[in-house]
Design an enzyme around this catalytic site. Structure first.
Site, PDB file in Angstrom:
ATOM      1  N   PHE A 150       0.853  -1.342   0.027  1.00 37.05           N
ATOM      2  CA  PHE A 150       0.079  -0.096  -0.064  1.00 37.05           C
ATOM      3  C   PHE A 150       0.667   1.471   0.097  1.00 37.05           C
ATOM      4  CE2 PHE A 150       0.954  -0.138   4.578  1.00 37.05           C
ATOM      5  CZ  PHE A 150       1.021   1.087   4.923  1.00 37.05           C
ATOM      6  N   LYS A 174      -1.258  -7.197  -9.137  1.00 39.36           N
ATOM      7  CA  LYS A 174      -2.029  -7.281  -7.884  1.00 39.36           C
ATOM      8  C   LYS A 174      -1.903  -6.054  -6.992  1.00 39.36           C
ATOM      9  CE  LYS A 174      -3.113  -8.374  -4.208  1.00 39.36           C
ATOM     10  NZ  LYS A 174      -3.747  -7.326  -3.038  1.00 39.36           N
ATOM     11  N   GLU A 177      -5.200  -3.867  -1.902  1.00 45.06           N
ATOM     12  CA  GLU A 177      -6.476  -3.623  -1.796  1.00 45.06           C
ATOM     13  C   GLU A 177      -6.988  -2.298  -1.035  1.00 45.06           C
ATOM     14  OE1 GLU A 177      -4.770  -5.646  -0.131  1.00 45.06           O
ATOM     15  OE2 GLU A 177      -5.564  -6.585   1.545  1.00 45.06           O
ATOM     16  N   SER A 227       5.344  -6.856   3.417  1.00 52.52           N
ATOM     17  CA  SER A 227       5.665  -7.376   4.651  1.00 52.52           C
ATOM     18  C   SER A 227       6.736  -8.693   4.613  1.00 52.52           C
ATOM     19  CB  SER A 227       4.793  -7.424   5.731  1.00 52.52           C
ATOM     20  OG  SER A 227       3.797  -8.474   5.383  1.00 52.52           O
ATOM     21  N   CYS A 282       9.770   1.449   3.428  1.00 52.12           N
ATOM     22  CA  CYS A 282      10.816   0.580   3.767  1.00 52.12           C
ATOM     23  C   CYS A 282      12.280   0.849   3.859  1.00 52.12           C
ATOM     24  CB  CYS A 282      10.616  -0.563   2.708  1.00 52.12           C
ATOM     25  SG  CYS A 282      11.142  -0.326   1.164  1.00 52.12           S
ATOM     26  N   GLU A 376       9.688  -3.855  13.158  1.00 49.76           N
ATOM     27  CA  GLU A 376       8.976  -2.594  12.170  1.00 49.76           C
ATOM     28  C   GLU A 376       7.790  -2.036  12.554  1.00 49.76           C
ATOM     29  OE1 GLU A 376       7.596  -4.006   8.299  1.00 49.76           O
ATOM     30  OE2 GLU A 376       8.734  -2.171   7.447  1.00 49.76           O
TER      31      GLU A 376
HETATM   32  P1  NAD Z   1       1.485  -6.486   3.258  1.00 45.49           P
HETATM   33  O1  NAD Z   1       2.522  -7.847   3.340  1.00 45.49           O
HETATM   34  O2  NAD Z   1       0.607  -6.911   4.198  1.00 45.49           O
HETATM   35  O3  NAD Z   1       0.608  -6.599   1.958  1.00 45.49           O
HETATM   36  C1  NAD Z   1       1.379  -6.671   0.692  1.00 45.49           C
HETATM   37  C2  NAD Z   1       0.501  -7.510  -0.474  1.00 45.49           C
HETATM   38  O4  NAD Z   1       0.250  -8.808  -0.173  1.00 45.49           O
HETATM   39  C3  NAD Z   1      -0.929  -6.864  -0.816  1.00 45.49           C
HETATM   40  O5  NAD Z   1      -1.012  -6.753  -2.076  1.00 45.49           O
HETATM   41  C4  NAD Z   1      -1.836  -7.474   0.086  1.00 45.49           C
HETATM   42  O6  NAD Z   1      -2.975  -7.693  -0.428  1.00 45.49           O
HETATM   43  C5  NAD Z   1      -0.996  -9.165   0.109  1.00 45.49           C
HETATM   44  N1  NAD Z   1      -1.250  -9.671   1.211  1.00 45.49           N
HETATM   45  C6  NAD Z   1      -1.639  -9.263   2.288  1.00 45.49           C
HETATM   46  N2  NAD Z   1      -1.774 -10.378   3.242  1.00 45.49           N
HETATM   47  C7  NAD Z   1      -1.671 -11.534   2.709  1.00 45.49           C
HETATM   48  C8  NAD Z   1      -1.505 -12.902   2.855  1.00 45.49           C
HETATM   49  N3  NAD Z   1      -1.642 -13.520   4.156  1.00 45.49           N
HETATM   50  N4  NAD Z   1      -1.405 -13.828   1.794  1.00 45.49           N
HETATM   51  C9  NAD Z   1      -1.257 -13.519   0.419  1.00 45.49           C
HETATM   52  N5  NAD Z   1      -0.949 -11.932   0.214  1.00 45.49           N
HETATM   53  C10 NAD Z   1      -1.247 -11.129   1.150  1.00 45.49           C
HETATM   54  O7  NAD Z   1       2.318  -5.243   3.224  1.00 45.49           O
HETATM   55  P2  NAD Z   1       1.531  -3.894   3.274  1.00 45.49           P
HETATM   56  O8  NAD Z   1       1.147  -3.447   4.585  1.00 45.49           O
HETATM   57  O9  NAD Z   1       0.772  -3.584   1.963  1.00 45.49           O
HETATM   58  O10 NAD Z   1       2.853  -2.854   2.845  1.00 45.49           O
HETATM   59  C11 NAD Z   1       3.880  -2.446   3.901  1.00 45.49           C
HETATM   60  C12 NAD Z   1       5.018  -3.550   4.329  1.00 45.49           C
HETATM   61  O11 NAD Z   1       5.631  -3.563   2.844  1.00 45.49           O
HETATM   62  C13 NAD Z   1       5.817  -3.086   5.146  1.00 45.49           C
HETATM   63  O12 NAD Z   1       6.566  -4.260   5.815  1.00 45.49           O
HETATM   64  C14 NAD Z   1       7.133  -2.568   4.262  1.00 45.49           C
HETATM   65  O13 NAD Z   1       8.281  -2.544   4.787  1.00 45.49           O
HETATM   66  C15 NAD Z   1       7.052  -3.391   3.120  1.00 45.49           C
HETATM   67  N6  NAD Z   1       7.757  -2.689   1.729  1.00 45.49           N
HETATM   68  C16 NAD Z   1       8.765  -3.191   1.482  1.00 45.49           C
HETATM   69  C17 NAD Z   1       9.450  -2.800   0.515  1.00 45.49           C
HETATM   70  C18 NAD Z   1      11.090  -3.216   0.005  1.00 45.49           C
HETATM   71  O14 NAD Z   1      11.564  -2.776  -0.837  1.00 45.49           O
HETATM   72  N7  NAD Z   1      11.419  -4.381   0.678  1.00 45.49           N
HETATM   73  C19 NAD Z   1       9.059  -1.610  -0.052  1.00 45.49           C
HETATM   74  C20 NAD Z   1       7.669  -1.284   0.122  1.00 45.49           C
HETATM   75  C21 NAD Z   1       7.014  -1.689   1.138  1.00 45.49           C
END
Ligand code: NAD
Length: 485
Positions: A150, A174, A177, A227, A282, A376
């Site tokens: 997000f 994808k 959401e 994450s 991140c 985090e």
């Molecule tokens: P998230 O992991 O909750 O969601 C990421 C994606 O995975 C979304 O599209 C979501 O719909 C999907 N998702 C969520 N739960 C899922 C599950 N149980 N099974 C399958 N798919 C699932 O992350 P977020 O809250 O959207 O974003 C924040 C996180 O992203 C932070 O931890 C941040 O550090 C990380 N991030 C990392 C980088 C990097 O380059 N390393 C860059 C941007 C964000």
């Protein structure tokens, strides 16, 4: 709702999902309902894969110099639409307009890099024995998927869209959401730029659609950003289905501040790094290790933090749950003996009382075993620990399971090099609070911040989005059979 319900984008058209399950899209700025997003099913994914597969032969056979013409036009159209895109991005994510505009500028830079790909994927050729030539070519994989978080509704999609597609793949994305709107606008711009139907597709949804992507036999490669918990799930599931996968995870980035650091510049960088995008980056500084006496710098960090104005120079965090989680971390640290020097709890913005704001927060005297030091937080919070030596600071940084970024603030070049060599992170800054490498350098962390080989952007992404074809040819039949034929 301000906008019509969000639709999937398949074969160049916005289409309804087969599902009736939806989630509300809420603006973190003021809690206003923006739209509804469908939680697509495997049936929707089948449609997207069918469209992408049908588009692949013509798209992949087009010479790359022709394919990148689409991205020259896309770059121009992104520039033209930048204000409108920044507004949308800010509205759905909660970041400030300035931060959203910087995000769009980064999309433009990422696209510029993709336009240079013909210069970088020329392959190799060598006469390996008399009349016999070996040659390598970078060949696209086929249908590939990109699952995004997000926190950067436009930029993270553009980490993958221009490179993967310019290299000849067809993509299914994808979006998160929580922020599904910006990606739909990108689809319109790609179409206007001349991208053939089916080359780029969007399926919205949550866990169900992500699992379907990892399992679908028609998808060759999956990139994921989000994450660490979900990165591990996606990496394992996609690779267990024999797909190529690259999954970027969460972060806990440490800044090491030495007593010789320039106080004003260091304080500005620390405050900007921990609070930019409301700490939801991140690459955000989340922990600071002060080596020796750095009280004078901490005083200035507090001054800088107090200048940041929620709702003006500080955006909202993504949701009510997020705000509550961040505030719980601060309260827990305080109850364990840490000192909250600048307190962002219970922040509200006049006229935007339903917005989800956390003010900038500086916590001092944090111990390495506290949750605020280890986990985090993903909010505008910096947890300060103190050590006597650089090696103690490095031991704290090395012990954290993540490895996205680390930075050092010092005027001593030898000490900076010592820390670069020993910090356990993929991206290191010296007197830089957010050490994001700019194109053509690639982006990617280490340890639990990334699973898979290579990085997601820059030159490194070429290896992820293509496979090598090796051909050996002989055009001198008079040579007869030799040792290699
Ligand atoms: P998230 O992991 O909750 O969601 C990421 C994606 O995975 C979304 O599209 C979501 O719909 C999907 N998702 C969520 N739960 C899922 C599950 N149980 N099974 C399958 N798919 C699932 O992350 P977020 O809250 O959207 O974003 C924040 C996180 O992203 C932070 O931890 C941040 O550090 C990380 N991030 C990392 C980088 C990097 O380059 N390393 C860059 C941007 C964000």
């Amino acid at each position: 709702m301000k906008y019509d319900p969000v639709l999937n984008y398949i074969n160049g058209k916005f289409v309804k999902s087969h599902t009736t399950r939806t989630l509300d899209v809420i603006s973190p700025i003021d809690g206003a309902p923006l739209s509804k997003v469908p939680m697509s099913s495997a049936l929707d994914l089948d449609d997207a894969v069918t469209a992408a597969k049908a588009a692949f032969p013509a798209w992949s056979k087009m010479p790359i110099k022709e394919r990148v013409q689409v991205f020259f036009r896309y770059k121009y159209l992104l520039e033209k639409a930048s204000k409108e895109l920044a507004d949308l991005c800010s509205e759905e994510n909660g970041k400030t307009y300035g931060e959203a505009m910087a995000e769009i500028e980064k999309c433009i830079e990422l696209t510029e890099f993709a336009c240079s790909l013909p210069q970088l994927v020329t392959g190799e050729v060598l006469e390996v024995s008399k009349g016999v030539e070996c040659r390598t070519e970078h060949v696209p994989l086929g249908v590939v998927a990109s699952i995004v978080p997000f926190n950067f509704p436009a930029m993270v999609p553009n980490w993958t869209i221009p490179n993967a597609i310019a290299l000849g793949n067809c993509m299914i994305i994808k979006p998160s959401e929580k922020v599904p709107l910006s990606c739909g606008r990108l689809a319109q711009i790609l179409k206007e730029a001349g991208l053939p139907d089916g080359v780029f597709n969007i399926v919205h949804g949550d866990v169900e659609i992500v699992e379907a992507i990892c399992d679908h036999p028609g998808i060759e490669a999956v990139s994921f950003v989000g994450s660490t918990k979900v990165a591990k799930i996606v990496y394992q599931r996609a690779t267990s289905n024999y797909k190529r996968a690259l999954a970027l995870g969460g972060a806990k980035n440490h800044l090491m501040v030495l007593p010789d650091a320039i106080p004003g510049m260091t304080a500005q960088n620390v405050a900007a790094s921990m609070s930019g995008c409301a700490g939801q980056r991140c690459m955000a500084a989340s922990a600071m290790v002060g080596v020796g006496n750095v009280d004078h710098i901490i005083d200035k960090i507090c001054e800088e933090a107090k200048k940041i104005v929620p709702g003006e120079t500080l955006g909202a965090v993504i949701s009510k749950e997020s705000k509550e989680r961040i505030e719980r971390y601060i309260t827990e640290a305080e109850s364990q003996g840490a000192k909250v020097l600048v307190d962002g709890r219970h922040t509200t913005v006049k006229g935007k009382e339903n917005g989800t704001y956390v003010g900038p927060t500086v916590i001092d005297y944090v111990k390495p075993d506290m949750s605020v030091a280890k986990e985090e937080i993903f909010g505008p919070v910096i947890s300060i620990m103190r050590t006597n030596t650089v090696d103690e600071a490095l031991a704290i940084e090395n012990a954290n399971p993540y490895g996205n970024a680390a930075s050092v603030f010092t005027q001593n070049g030898g000490m900076a090099r010592y820390i670069i060599d020993r910090a356990s992170a993929g991206m290191i800054g010296v007197n830089v609070g957010v050490p994001v490498p700019r194109e053509p350098f690639s982006f990617g962390g280490w340890n639990e911040s990334k699973f898979g080989v290579g990085d997601i952007t820059g030159k490194s992404s070429i290896e992820f989005w293509t496979k090598l074809k090796k051909s050996t040819t002989k055009w001198n039949p008079e040579a007869g059979i030799n040792w290699m034929s």
